[in-house]
Write a protein that holds these residues in place. Structure first.
Motif, PDB file in Angstrom:
ATOM      1  N   ASN A  12      15.625  14.822   1.543  1.00 34.03           N
ATOM      2  CA  ASN A  12      15.040  15.073   0.218  1.00 34.03           C
ATOM      3  C   ASN A  12      14.133  13.930  -0.244  1.00 34.03           C
ATOM      4  OD1 ASN A  12      17.201  13.342   0.048  1.00 34.03           O
ATOM      5  ND2 ASN A  12      17.898  14.089  -1.939  1.00 34.03           N
ATOM      6  N   LEU A  13      13.546  13.224   0.736  1.00 39.48           N
ATOM      7  CA  LEU A  13      12.567  12.179   0.428  1.00 39.48           C
ATOM      8  C   LEU A  13      11.313  12.445   1.246  1.00 39.48           C
ATOM      9  CD1 LEU A  13      11.365   9.341  -0.276  1.00 39.48           C
ATOM     10  CD2 LEU A  13      12.887   8.379   1.448  1.00 39.48           C
ATOM     11  N   PHE A  14      10.176  12.537   0.561  1.00 42.53           N
ATOM     12  CA  PHE A  14       8.925  12.841   1.251  1.00 42.53           C
ATOM     13  C   PHE A  14       7.849  11.832   0.859  1.00 42.53           C
ATOM     14  CE2 PHE A  14      11.407  16.665   0.728  1.00 42.53           C
ATOM     15  CZ  PHE A  14      11.519  17.070   2.057  1.00 42.53           C
ATOM     16  N   LEU A  15       6.821  11.776   1.704  1.00 40.66           N
ATOM     17  CA  LEU A  15       5.741  10.819   1.483  1.00 40.66           C
ATOM     18  C   LEU A  15       4.449  11.554   1.124  1.00 40.66           C
ATOM     19  CD1 LEU A  15       5.246   7.656   2.003  1.00 40.66           C
ATOM     20  CD2 LEU A  15       4.112   8.431   4.089  1.00 40.66           C
ATOM     21  N   ALA A  16       3.777  11.085   0.079  1.00 39.62           N
ATOM     22  CA  ALA A  16       2.453  11.633  -0.250  1.00 39.62           C
ATOM     23  C   ALA A  16       1.523  10.456  -0.531  1.00 39.62           C
ATOM     24  CB  ALA A  16       2.533  12.556  -1.469  1.00 39.62           C
ATOM     25  N   GLY A  17       0.238  10.745  -0.683  1.00 35.43           N
ATOM     26  CA  GLY A  17      -0.722   9.686  -1.001  1.00 35.43           C
ATOM     27  C   GLY A  17      -1.292   9.066   0.256  1.00 35.43           C
ATOM     28  N   THR A  18      -1.785   7.851   0.087  1.00 37.19           N
ATOM     29  CA  THR A  18      -2.553   7.166   1.125  1.00 37.19           C
ATOM     30  C   THR A  18      -2.001   7.299   2.549  1.00 37.19           C
ATOM     31  OG1 THR A  18      -3.136   5.609  -0.597  1.00 37.19           O
ATOM     32  CG2 THR A  18      -3.646   4.966   1.636  1.00 37.19           C
ATOM     33  N   ASP A  19      -0.705   7.056   2.739  1.00 31.87           N
ATOM     34  CA  ASP A  19      -0.193   7.062   4.111  1.00 31.87           C
ATOM     35  C   ASP A  19       0.156   8.454   4.626  1.00 31.87           C
ATOM     36  OD1 ASP A  19      -0.697   4.469   4.575  1.00 31.87           O
ATOM     37  OD2 ASP A  19       1.360   3.757   4.307  1.00 31.87           O
ATOM     38  N   GLN A  20       0.051   9.465   3.758  1.00 33.35           N
ATOM     39  CA  GLN A  20       0.138  10.836   4.251  1.00 33.35           C
ATOM     40  C   GLN A  20      -1.188  11.169   4.946  1.00 33.35           C
ATOM     41  OE1 GLN A  20      -1.691  13.633   2.705  1.00 33.35           O
ATOM     42  NE2 GLN A  20      -0.966  14.910   4.388  1.00 33.35           N
ATOM     43  N   GLY A  21      -2.280  10.595   4.433  1.00 30.77           N
ATOM     44  CA  GLY A  21      -3.517  10.708   5.200  1.00 30.77           C
ATOM     45  C   GLY A  21      -4.725  11.256   4.475  1.00 30.77           C
ATOM     46  N   PHE A  22      -4.567  11.952   3.346  1.00 33.21           N
ATOM     47  CA  PHE A  22      -5.761  12.384   2.622  1.00 33.21           C
ATOM     48  C   PHE A  22      -6.176  11.212   1.731  1.00 33.21           C
ATOM     49  CE2 PHE A  22      -4.015  17.019   2.598  1.00 33.21           C
ATOM     50  CZ  PHE A  22      -4.160  17.062   3.970  1.00 33.21           C
ATOM     51  N   LEU A  23      -7.412  10.748   1.895  1.00 34.52           N
ATOM     52  CA  LEU A  23      -7.813   9.511   1.236  1.00 34.52           C
ATOM     53  C   LEU A  23      -8.811   9.761   0.117  1.00 34.52           C
ATOM     54  CD1 LEU A  23      -8.191   7.398   4.498  1.00 34.52           C
ATOM     55  CD2 LEU A  23      -6.240   7.463   2.948  1.00 34.52           C
ATOM     56  N   GLY A  24      -8.979   8.755  -0.714  1.00 32.42           N
ATOM     57  CA  GLY A  24      -9.916   8.866  -1.834  1.00 32.42           C
ATOM     58  C   GLY A  24      -9.254   9.557  -3.019  1.00 32.42           C
TER      59      GLY A  24
ATOM     60  N   ILE B 185      -5.720  -6.551  -4.786  1.00 37.52           N
ATOM     61  CA  ILE B 185      -5.266  -5.166  -4.631  1.00 37.52           C
ATOM     62  C   ILE B 185      -3.777  -5.130  -4.299  1.00 37.52           C
ATOM     63  CG2 ILE B 185      -5.557  -3.071  -3.226  1.00 37.52           C
ATOM     64  CD1 ILE B 185      -8.593  -3.939  -3.087  1.00 37.52           C
ATOM     65  N   GLU B 186      -3.333  -6.071  -3.471  1.00 37.09           N
ATOM     66  CA  GLU B 186      -1.909  -6.136  -3.132  1.00 37.09           C
ATOM     67  C   GLU B 186      -1.073  -6.439  -4.389  1.00 37.09           C
ATOM     68  OE1 GLU B 186       0.409  -7.870   0.662  1.00 37.09           O
ATOM     69  OE2 GLU B 186      -0.428  -9.420  -0.632  1.00 37.09           O
ATOM     70  N   ARG B 187      -1.579  -7.377  -5.196  1.00 35.88           N
ATOM     71  CA  ARG B 187      -0.829  -7.764  -6.393  1.00 35.88           C
ATOM     72  C   ARG B 187      -0.716  -6.599  -7.374  1.00 35.88           C
ATOM     73  NH1 ARG B 187      -3.079 -11.149 -10.471  1.00 35.88           N
ATOM     74  NH2 ARG B 187      -4.626 -11.752  -8.940  1.00 35.88           N
ATOM     75  N   PHE B 188      -1.788  -5.864  -7.598  1.00 39.12           N
ATOM     76  CA  PHE B 188      -1.746  -4.820  -8.624  1.00 39.12           C
ATOM     77  C   PHE B 188      -1.188  -3.493  -8.150  1.00 39.12           C
ATOM     78  CE2 PHE B 188      -4.690  -7.758 -10.717  1.00 39.12           C
ATOM     79  CZ  PHE B 188      -4.041  -7.848 -11.942  1.00 39.12           C
ATOM     80  N   THR B 189      -1.284  -3.200  -6.869  1.00 44.30           N
ATOM     81  CA  THR B 189      -0.811  -1.876  -6.445  1.00 44.30           C
ATOM     82  C   THR B 189       0.317  -1.962  -5.420  1.00 44.30           C
ATOM     83  OG1 THR B 189      -2.303  -1.669  -4.551  1.00 44.30           O
ATOM     84  CG2 THR B 189      -3.165  -0.956  -6.681  1.00 44.30           C
ATOM     85  N   ALA B 190       0.673  -3.183  -4.986  1.00 48.91           N
ATOM     86  CA  ALA B 190       1.725  -3.388  -3.989  1.00 48.91           C
ATOM     87  C   ALA B 190       1.394  -2.742  -2.640  1.00 48.91           C
ATOM     88  CB  ALA B 190       3.078  -2.887  -4.506  1.00 48.91           C
ATOM     89  N   LYS B 191       0.114  -2.436  -2.408  1.00 51.74           N
ATOM     90  CA  LYS B 191      -0.294  -1.918  -1.096  1.00 51.74           C
ATOM     91  C   LYS B 191      -0.215  -3.057  -0.101  1.00 51.74           C
ATOM     92  CE  LYS B 191      -2.356   2.328  -1.110  1.00 51.74           C
ATOM     93  NZ  LYS B 191      -1.274   2.749  -1.956  1.00 51.74           N
ATOM     94  N   LYS B 192       0.494  -2.848   0.995  1.00 52.38           N
ATOM     95  CA  LYS B 192       0.668  -3.898   1.985  1.00 52.38           C
ATOM     96  C   LYS B 192      -0.692  -4.405   2.479  1.00 52.38           C
ATOM     97  CE  LYS B 192       3.174  -5.032   6.130  1.00 52.38           C
ATOM     98  NZ  LYS B 192       3.765  -4.567   7.365  1.00 52.38           N
ATOM     99  N   GLU B 193      -0.863  -5.722   2.472  1.00 54.87           N
ATOM    100  CA  GLU B 193      -2.109  -6.388   2.871  1.00 54.87           C
ATOM    101  C   GLU B 193      -3.305  -5.913   2.045  1.00 54.87           C
ATOM    102  OE1 GLU B 193      -2.777  -6.501   7.090  1.00 54.87           O
ATOM    103  OE2 GLU B 193      -0.707  -7.084   7.517  1.00 54.87           O
ATOM    104  N   GLY B 194      -3.031  -5.314   0.895  1.00 60.94           N
ATOM    105  CA  GLY B 194      -4.128  -4.840   0.039  1.00 60.94           C
ATOM    106  C   GLY B 194      -5.021  -3.835   0.739  1.00 60.94           C
ATOM    107  N   ALA B 195      -4.447  -3.146   1.746  1.00 61.55           N
ATOM    108  CA  ALA B 195      -5.256  -2.212   2.545  1.00 61.55           C
ATOM    109  C   ALA B 195      -5.415  -0.911   1.771  1.00 61.55           C
ATOM    110  CB  ALA B 195      -4.601  -1.954   3.894  1.00 61.55           C
ATOM    111  N   ILE B 196      -6.632  -0.686   1.254  1.00 62.60           N
ATOM    112  CA  ILE B 196      -6.898   0.466   0.392  1.00 62.60           C
ATOM    113  C   ILE B 196      -6.527   1.778   1.079  1.00 62.60           C
ATOM    114  CG2 ILE B 196      -8.738   1.759  -0.793  1.00 62.60           C
ATOM    115  CD1 ILE B 196     -10.167  -0.899  -1.199  1.00 62.60           C
ATOM    116  N   TYR B 197      -6.822   1.884   2.378  1.00 68.81           N
ATOM    117  CA  TYR B 197      -6.546   3.133   3.077  1.00 68.81           C
ATOM    118  C   TYR B 197      -5.233   3.098   3.843  1.00 68.81           C
ATOM    119  CZ  TYR B 197     -11.374   4.070   1.775  1.00 68.81           C
ATOM    120  OH  TYR B 197     -12.533   4.266   1.058  1.00 68.81           O
ATOM    121  N   GLY B 198      -4.409   2.099   3.565  1.00 71.22           N
ATOM    122  CA  GLY B 198      -3.058   2.070   4.104  1.00 71.22           C
ATOM    123  C   GLY B 198      -2.993   1.816   5.592  1.00 71.22           C
ATOM    124  N   CYS B 199      -1.905   2.299   6.203  1.00 70.78           N
ATOM    125  CA  CYS B 199      -1.725   2.040   7.632  1.00 70.78           C
ATOM    126  C   CYS B 199      -2.603   2.998   8.434  1.00 70.78           C
ATOM    127  CB  CYS B 199      -0.253   2.161   8.018  1.00 70.78           C
ATOM    128  SG  CYS B 199       0.430   3.804   7.840  1.00 70.78           S
TER     129      CYS B 199
END
Ligand SMILES: Cc1cc2nc3c(=O)[nH]c(=O)nc-3n(C[C@H](O)[C@H](O)[C@H](O)COP(=O)(O)OP(=O)(O)OC[C@H]3O[C@@H](n4cnc5c(N)ncnc54)[C@H](O)[C@@H]3O)c2cc1C
Lengths: 462, 83
Positions: free
Chosen positions: A430-442, A403-417
C-alpha cells in the motif's frame, strides 16, 4: 491521527494526485516539509517582488477544444475547467548551435518542419517518417531502456541534427547523460515540438493557489512544515508515517513523491534495488532588468537552447558548471502578456553536485563561486543574445545545493535518479511512488504521474 | 431506479466529466467512447462516480459492460433496482 490516504510531498505530482483522490474521497492528507507548495516549481519573495523558482515554460500546450490532448485530459481528470485558465503561448524558440546551425520552432509544428527541410534538406523525408513513428508509438508501455540517440542516429543519419533535436528534449526531460529512453523521447518530442509551450496567466503562485484551493474545496487537507522522517511498516504493509517532531500519522495507503532513494531512506528494510548512474545537477540564474532595455535584447524569442561545442555534451561536468551549453529563457516573451516595469532572463547550465558540495562548508567560498558562475553565465549568453550585464538590477543563482536544501531531492538532481519506476510499485502493498522518479518529468509530466499512479493503484482501494 | 432514470444518471455523470459532451446524436447501442470521444481515464471516472454516488463496486472485468448507453442500463438495472 488517522487518514485514509496520505501523500508525502506537496509538489506538482503530490498536488495532482491529491486532487484526483479527494474528488472521490476527501479523507486525504498531504504532508509537505516546506512552508509552501510547489516543490521544484515554487516561488519566493525578494525586495517585495515575487520570483518563480523553476518556471521557464510549461510543455504540452493544447487549445481547450482539443479534448484528447494530454493537457486537457489532465485537466478533466482533476476536474478543473480548462476554459477557466488563461494560458499564454510561446512566441518562438530556437535551438542554436553556434557556428553550426540554428533551428527555430514554435507551437506551430510547420515552422520546425520548414526549418529542417531548408537547413537539413537531405534529412527531410527521414524526419517526416520519424514524426509519423512518434505519433503512432505508445510511449506508456513499460519496456526496458532503449537509446533514443542510437535510434535517431540510425534513422536520421546526421549527427548534428540528432544533437540539435535532442538538446531541448534532454534539457527539459532527461535524467540520463547524453541520451534518453526512446519512450521518454517520444513523450518529450510531442510535449515540446508537436504540442508546444506556454505559461499560465499571472505567476506559478497563482497556478499553485488554484490547485490548492481546488483540492481544499473537495475537502482535502494539507500540512506544511511537516517533514516525514520515517515510514512505519510491518513487512510489506505500511501503517503510517512518523514526522521529524515525533508525531505519528496512520494511513490506509501512502503515496510518496519525494524520490525512490529518498523514500527508501524513510523505510527500515533494504531497498528493492539501488539506483545506478549519474544524477544530473543544474545551476539556474535569474537576472532582472528594467523594461526600457528590452528592445536591445531579443523580443521575439521565448527560449534559446544553445550549444557552442562541436558535439553536445549533456553530462555531469568536471567542474562547477559547464557553460558550453544551456538554456536561456525570456519569461516576458510569451503572447499577450501585460507590460511590466521589469523583465527577466533566466539561464540554466549543467552542474556538478560534488564540486558545489565541497564548497558547502565555506560560506564565503560558496558565495564567491556562485557570483563568479553567474558572471560567467552572463558573459557566455551575451554572445548569443547581446549585452545586458550593466542593466541587471537583481540577480540570484540556485545551485544543486539550493535545490537539495529546499526540496530534499538527492544531490539536487531536478530529474531524479536515471532509472525510473514506471509502474510506481516499489515492493509494498500500500505504498506507491509518483513524481520525478516514476519517470514523467516537468510540470505537466509530474502532474500526469500523480494522476496515473492514483488511477492504477489507489482508486480501486477507496 | 427505472431504465430511464439510469440513463439520465449516466448522461449526467458524463456531462459532469465533460461539459461539452453532445448527446443530440448519441445512439444507445453504439460505443460511448467513439461517439463522445471518451478515453479509458474518462471511463474510470464513470465507474468512480457510480461508486461515490451509489456505493456500487464495479469489478474491472465488468467494465466492457459499460460500453454503450444501453449496455450500461442493462448492466446497472439489477444493481440499482432498490434505489
Ligand atoms: C530551476 C528549475 C527550472 C524548471 N523549469 C521547468 C519548466 O520550465 N517547465 C517544466 O515543465 N518543468 C520545469 N522544471 C521541472 C519541474 O519543476 C519538476 O519536474 C516538477 O515540478 C517535479 O514535481 P514533483 O512533484 O515530482 O517533485 P517535487 O517538486 O520535488 O516535489 C516533492 C515535494 O516533496 C517535499 N518533500 C521532500 N521530502 C519530504 C519529506 N521527507 N516530507 C515531506 N515532504 C517532503 C518537497 O519539499 C517537495 O515539495 C524545473 C525545475 C527547476 C528546479
Amino acid at each position: 491521527m488517522h487518514t485514509s490516504l496520505l501523500i508525502i510531498g506537496g509538489g506538482l505530482s503530490g498536488l495532482a494526485a491529491a486532487i484526483r483522490l479527494a474528488r472521490f474521497n476527501p479523507d486525504v492528507l498531504i504532508l509537505e516539509k516546506h512552508s509552501r507548495v510547489g516543490g521544484l516549481n515554487s516561488w519566493y519573495y525578494r525586495h517585495n517582488s515575487l520570483f518563480e523558482t523553476g518556471l521557464h515554460a510549461i510543455t504540452n500546450f493544447a487549445p481547450p477544444e482539443d479534448k484528447n490532448a494530454p493537457l486537457n485530459r489532465l485537466f478533466r481528470q482533476l476536474k478543473l475547467r480548462r476554459k477557466d485558465f488563461d494560458f499564454h503561448e510561446q512566441l518562438a524558440s530556437e535551438i542554436c548551435f553556434t557556428n553550426q546551425e540554428t533551428l527555430r520552432f514554435s507551437n506551430d509544428f510547420d515552422l520546425l518542419l520548414h526549418e529542417i527541410s531548408s537547413k537539413f534538406p537531405g534529412c527531410t523525408s527521414q524526419f517526416i517518417r520519424l514524426v509519423e513513428t512518434i505519433k503512432e508509438h505508445d510511449p506508456f508501455q513499460t519496456t526496458p531502456f532503449r537509446s533514443a540517440r542510437s535510434y535517431l542516429t540510425g534513422t536520421l543519419n546526421n549527427p548534428l541534427l540528432v544533437d540539435m533535436l535532442l538538446c531541448p528534449l534532454m534539457y527539459y526531460g532527461s535524467s540520463v547523460e547524453n541520451d534518453m529512453d526512446f519512450n521518454q523521447f517520444v513523450i518529450m518530442f510531442r510535449a515540446i515540438f508537436l504540442e508546444g509551450m506556454f505559461r499560465p496567466h499571472g505567476s506559478i503562485k497563482d497556478f499553485l493557489d488554484r490547485l490548492l484551493n481546488h483540492y481544499q474545496n473537495f475537502g482535502g487537507k494539507i500540512r506544511m512544515q511537516a517533514q516525514v522522517a520515517k515510514i512505519i511498516h510491518q513487512g510489506n504493509k505500511v501503517q503510517g508515517v512518523e514526522l521529524t517532531d515525533g508525531e505519528v500519522i496512520e494511513c490506509d495507503a501512502l503515496l510518496s513523491t519525494i524520490g525512490l532513494e529518498e523514500t527508501f531512506a524513510c523505510l527500515d528494510t533494504p531497498p528493492l534495488r539501488k539506483t545506478q548512474g549519474v544524477r544530473l545537477g543544474f545551476v539556474e540564474s535569474i537576472f532582472r532588468l528594467p523594461a526600457d532595455c528590452r528592445e536591445s535584447l531579443p523580443t521575439d524569442k521565448t527560449i534559446i537552447f544553445y550549444n557552442s561545442r562541436e558535439q553536445l555534451l549533456y553530462q555531469r561536468p568536471q567542474s562547477l558548471v559547464d557553460l558550453a551549453s544551456g538554456v536561456i529563457c525570456f519569461p516576458a516573451n510569451f503572447q499577450s502578456l501585460a507590460p511590466q516595469p521589469h523583465f527577466e532572463i533566466r539561464t540554466t547550465h549543467l552542474a556538478n553536485y560534488s564540486s558545489w558540495k565541497s564548497l558547502a562548508g565555506d560560506k564565503t567560498a560558496y558565495n564567491t563561486a556562485k557570483s563568479t558562475i553567474a558572471r560567467q553565465s552572463k558573459t557566455t549568453v551575451e554572445k548569443i543574445i547581446g549585452n545586458f550585464t550593466q542593466h541587471v538590477v537583481y540577480e540570484d543563482t540556485f545551485t544543486p545545493l539550493t535545490i537539495e536544501r529546499f526540496t530534499a531531492k538527492k544531490e539536487g538532481a531536478i530529474y531524479g535518479c536515471p532509472d525510473k519506476i514506471k509502474d510506481g510499485i516499489i515492493g509494498y502493498d500500500n505504498l506507491f511512488l509518483a513524481g520525478t522518479d516514476q519517470g514523467f518529468l516537468g510540470i505537466v509530466g509530474s502532474m500526469l504521474s500523480g494522476v496515473s499512479i492514483v488511477n492504477q493503484h489507489i482508486l480501486s482501494r477507496l | 431506479m427505472t431504465r430511464d432514470e439510469i440513463k439520465d444518471l449516466i448522461l449526467e455523470i458524463i456531462k459532469d466529466i465533460d461539459e461539452d459532451a453532445d448527446f443530440n446524436t448519441l445512439q444507445s447501442d453504439l460505443p460511448l467512447r467513439d461517439q463522445l470521444d471518451l478515453d479509458s481515464m474518462d471511463f474510470l471516472d464513470i465507474v468512480m462516480e457510480l461508486r461515490k454516488r451509489h456505493k456500487l463496486q464495479i469489478p474491472e472485468e465488468d467494465y466492457p459492460q459499460l460500453a454503450s448507453l444501453s449496455s450500461c442500463v442493462n448492466y446497472l438495472e439489477p444493481l440499482l433496482k432498490n434505489i
